[in-house]
Write a protein that holds these residues in place. Structure first.
Motif, PDB file in Angstrom:
ATOM      1  N   LEU A 129       0.898  -0.799  -0.517  1.00 14.52           N
ATOM      2  CA  LEU A 129      -0.091   0.446   0.361  1.00 14.52           C
ATOM      3  C   LEU A 129       1.089   1.612  -0.004  1.00 14.52           C
ATOM      4  O   LEU A 129       0.187   2.265  -0.415  1.00 14.52           O
ATOM      5  N   GLN A 130       2.082   1.063   0.692  1.00 19.46           N
ATOM      6  CA  GLN A 130       2.826   2.424   0.342  1.00 19.46           C
ATOM      7  C   GLN A 130       4.230   2.641  -0.120  1.00 19.46           C
ATOM      8  O   GLN A 130       3.751   3.909  -1.120  1.00 19.46           O
ATOM      9  N   GLU A 165      -3.308   5.964  -7.069  1.00 24.12           N
ATOM     10  CA  GLU A 165      -4.316   3.898  -7.139  1.00 24.12           C
ATOM     11  C   GLU A 165      -4.856   3.844  -5.800  1.00 24.12           C
ATOM     12  O   GLU A 165      -5.081   3.550  -5.833  1.00 24.12           O
ATOM     13  N   LEU A 166      -4.483   4.489  -5.157  1.00 24.64           N
ATOM     14  CA  LEU A 166      -4.447   4.387  -2.949  1.00 24.64           C
ATOM     15  C   LEU A 166      -6.669   5.140  -3.281  1.00 24.64           C
ATOM     16  O   LEU A 166      -6.992   4.594  -2.824  1.00 24.64           O
ATOM     17  N   GLN A 182      -8.343   5.048  -5.865  1.00 24.33           N
ATOM     18  CA  GLN A 182      -8.712   4.658  -7.082  1.00 24.33           C
ATOM     19  C   GLN A 182      -9.134   3.197  -6.294  1.00 24.33           C
ATOM     20  O   GLN A 182     -10.365   2.171  -6.176  1.00 24.33           O
ATOM     21  N   ALA A 183      -8.306   3.042  -5.370  1.00 19.42           N
ATOM     22  CA  ALA A 183      -8.596   1.363  -4.078  1.00 19.42           C
ATOM     23  C   ALA A 183      -9.585   1.825  -3.304  1.00 19.42           C
ATOM     24  O   ALA A 183     -10.720   1.270  -3.216  1.00 19.42           O
ATOM     25  N   ILE A 184      -9.593   2.726  -2.839  1.00 21.43           N
ATOM     26  CA  ILE A 184     -10.755   3.633  -1.844  1.00 21.43           C
ATOM     27  C   ILE A 184     -11.526   3.792  -2.445  1.00 21.43           C
ATOM     28  O   ILE A 184     -12.979   2.988  -2.094  1.00 21.43           O
ATOM     29  N   ASP A 185     -12.132   4.159  -3.773  1.00 21.72           N
ATOM     30  CA  ASP A 185     -13.024   3.986  -4.371  1.00 21.72           C
ATOM     31  C   ASP A 185     -14.081   2.576  -4.400  1.00 21.72           C
ATOM     32  O   ASP A 185     -15.213   3.100  -4.582  1.00 21.72           O
ATOM     33  N   ALA A 186     -13.035   2.687  -5.161  1.00 25.34           N
ATOM     34  CA  ALA A 186     -13.020   0.651  -5.413  1.00 25.34           C
ATOM     35  C   ALA A 186     -14.026   0.070  -3.626  1.00 25.34           C
ATOM     36  O   ALA A 186     -15.405  -0.237  -4.346  1.00 25.34           O
TER      37      ALA A 186
END
Length: 223
Positions: free
Chosen positions: A146-147, A153-154, A156-160
């Motif tokens: 994650l870091q 990218e983070l 987008q991942a959170i939104d997903a």
């Protein structure tokens, strides 16, 4: 001086009673790497005022702790941002605890002894980017991955994940709606059955005559 600057900065996060006051702006920085115990309140709330002294005493116990934070959020202040709504606060006081990003409801007593015992048992260090020494190898690998991700990218991942959670909640809401319809149907059928059975057996008249006879028998016995 630097010391004076630091003390001044800390003071802006602490109210007159010495309890850390969380806002949308300082929440992430003040709770990072800590387990938290947070009181969401409104200044006019009678129950909030009643437990204020015990909450202040508890906050004093944990002042300077590296693993736990006793704090509060004024849900009438504009500085709160979305902290109260995002955490499902509907009444005051609402007390929550745990991982700052996944708070859980506290259902215990509001006296000092109960609060202190709960804090002692639950405000313990946990695996996080700020406490890697508490993580196992799998957790460390996940955090490292994650870091290594960019902000985009983070995001987008959170939104997903948020989308998946929203879909799960929507599905649950639809299921509950269907269950409610089924429940209403069962209740309607029950009420109709009860009405038909009572009518079929003249239940009202039956009970009325029964009461009359019981009263009449009682009157005879008295004579």
């Amino acid at each position: 001086t630097l010391a004076a600057t630091i003390l001044s900065s800390v003071a802006t996060f602490t109210n007159a009673e010495g309890v850390t006051s969380l806002t949308a702006e300082n929440y992430a920085s003040l709770t990072d790497g800590k387990m938290v115990f947070i009181k969401f309140f409104a200044p006019w709330c009678g129950h909030c005022k009643k437990m204020a002294a015990d909450w202040e005493k508890l906050a004093a116990d944990w002042e300077g702790s590296e693993v736990g934070l006793i704090a509060e959020v004024d849900c009438t202040s504009e500085a709160k941002g979305d902290l109260c709504s995002d955490n499902g606060v509907n009444g005051f006081p609402t007390i929550k605890y745990g991982d700052p990003l996944e708070l859980e409801d506290y259902e215990g007593g509001r006296g000092y002894e109960q609060l202190a015992e709960f804090a002692k048992e639950n405000l313990k260090p946990f695996c996080s980017p700020s406490n890697l020494d508490l993580c196992d190898e799998e957790e460390k690998a996940t955090i490292a991955k994650l870091q290594g991700m960019s902000v985009e990218e983070l995001t987008q991942a959170i939104d997903a994940v948020d989308k998946e959670l929203a879909e799960a909640e929507d599905s649950a809401d639809k299921s509950i709606e269907e269950l409610q319809k089924e429940y209403d149907l069962i209740v309607d059928e029950l009420e109709e059955t009860i009405a038909n059975v009572k009518k079929k057996h003249s239940y009202g008249s039956m009970k009325s005559i029964h009461m009359q006879k019981v009263n009449a028998d009682g009157a005879k016995e008295e004579l």
